[in-house]
Design a protein around this motif. Structure first.
Motif, short mmCIF file in Angstrom:
data_model
loop_
_atom_site.label_atom_id
_atom_site.label_comp_id
_atom_site.label_asym_id
_atom_site.label_seq_id
_atom_site.Cartn_x
_atom_site.Cartn_y
_atom_site.Cartn_z
N MET A 1 3.64 0.07 12.89
CA MET A 1 3.09 1.20 12.18
C MET A 1 1.65 1.37 12.67
O MET A 1 0.92 0.41 12.76
CB MET A 1 3.15 0.93 10.69
CG MET A 1 2.43 1.93 9.83
SD MET A 1 3.30 3.47 9.50
CE MET A 1 4.74 2.94 8.65
N VAL A 2 1.29 2.56 12.98
CA VAL A 2 -0.09 2.87 13.37
C VAL A 2 -0.72 3.63 12.22
O VAL A 2 -0.24 4.69 11.82
CB VAL A 2 -0.12 3.73 14.66
CG1 VAL A 2 -1.55 4.09 15.02
CG2 VAL A 2 0.56 3.00 15.81
N SER A 3 -1.78 3.07 11.67
CA SER A 3 -2.46 3.71 10.56
C SER A 3 -3.87 3.17 10.45
O SER A 3 -4.13 2.02 10.80
CB SER A 3 -1.72 3.45 9.25
OG SER A 3 -2.42 4.01 8.16
N THR A 10 7.32 -3.83 3.00
CA THR A 10 8.35 -4.50 2.20
C THR A 10 9.62 -4.68 3.02
O THR A 10 10.60 -5.19 2.51
CB THR A 10 8.65 -3.71 0.92
OG1 THR A 10 9.05 -2.38 1.28
CG2 THR A 10 7.43 -3.63 0.02
N TRP A 11 9.62 -4.25 4.27
CA TRP A 11 10.80 -4.39 5.12
C TRP A 11 10.45 -5.31 6.29
O TRP A 11 9.29 -5.54 6.61
CB TRP A 11 11.29 -3.03 5.60
CG TRP A 11 10.26 -2.23 6.34
CD1 TRP A 11 9.99 -2.28 7.68
CD2 TRP A 11 9.33 -1.28 5.80
NE1 TRP A 11 8.97 -1.42 8.00
CE2 TRP A 11 8.54 -0.79 6.86
CE3 TRP A 11 9.10 -0.80 4.52
CZ2 TRP A 11 7.55 0.15 6.69
CZ3 TRP A 11 8.10 0.13 4.35
CH2 TRP A 11 7.34 0.60 5.43
#
Length: 76
Positions: A1-3, A10-11
């Motif tokens: 994830m890029v943020s 949660t996965w």
């Protein structure tokens, strides 16, 4: 994830990329494992394309777009 935000997942099999995007993706690509998948974010796709880090693209073409935003591919 890029943020830019700190995220909690949660996965499984997910991690947040922090720092330089191209360095992080290069490191991920050099690790053993399966394919790396992503969706969305035109700016991330453009940066990874420019760095030669995308092996395959699956583009969904919709006949109508509403609003403004970045184009995924720049015209000549």
């Amino acid at each position: 994830m890029v943020s830019r935000q700190n995220l909690q997942f949660t996965w499984r099999n997910s991690e947040q990329i922090k720092g330089d995007l191209t360095e992080a993706v290069t490191t991920l690509k050099n690790e053993p494992g399966g394919d790396i998948g992503m969706s969305g974010s035109v700016s991330v796709v453009r940066e990874l394309l420019a760095a030669g880090l995308l092996d395959e693209l699956h583009l969904l073409v919709h006949p109508l777009t509403v609003g403004k935003g970045m184009r995924p591919v720049r015209r000549g």
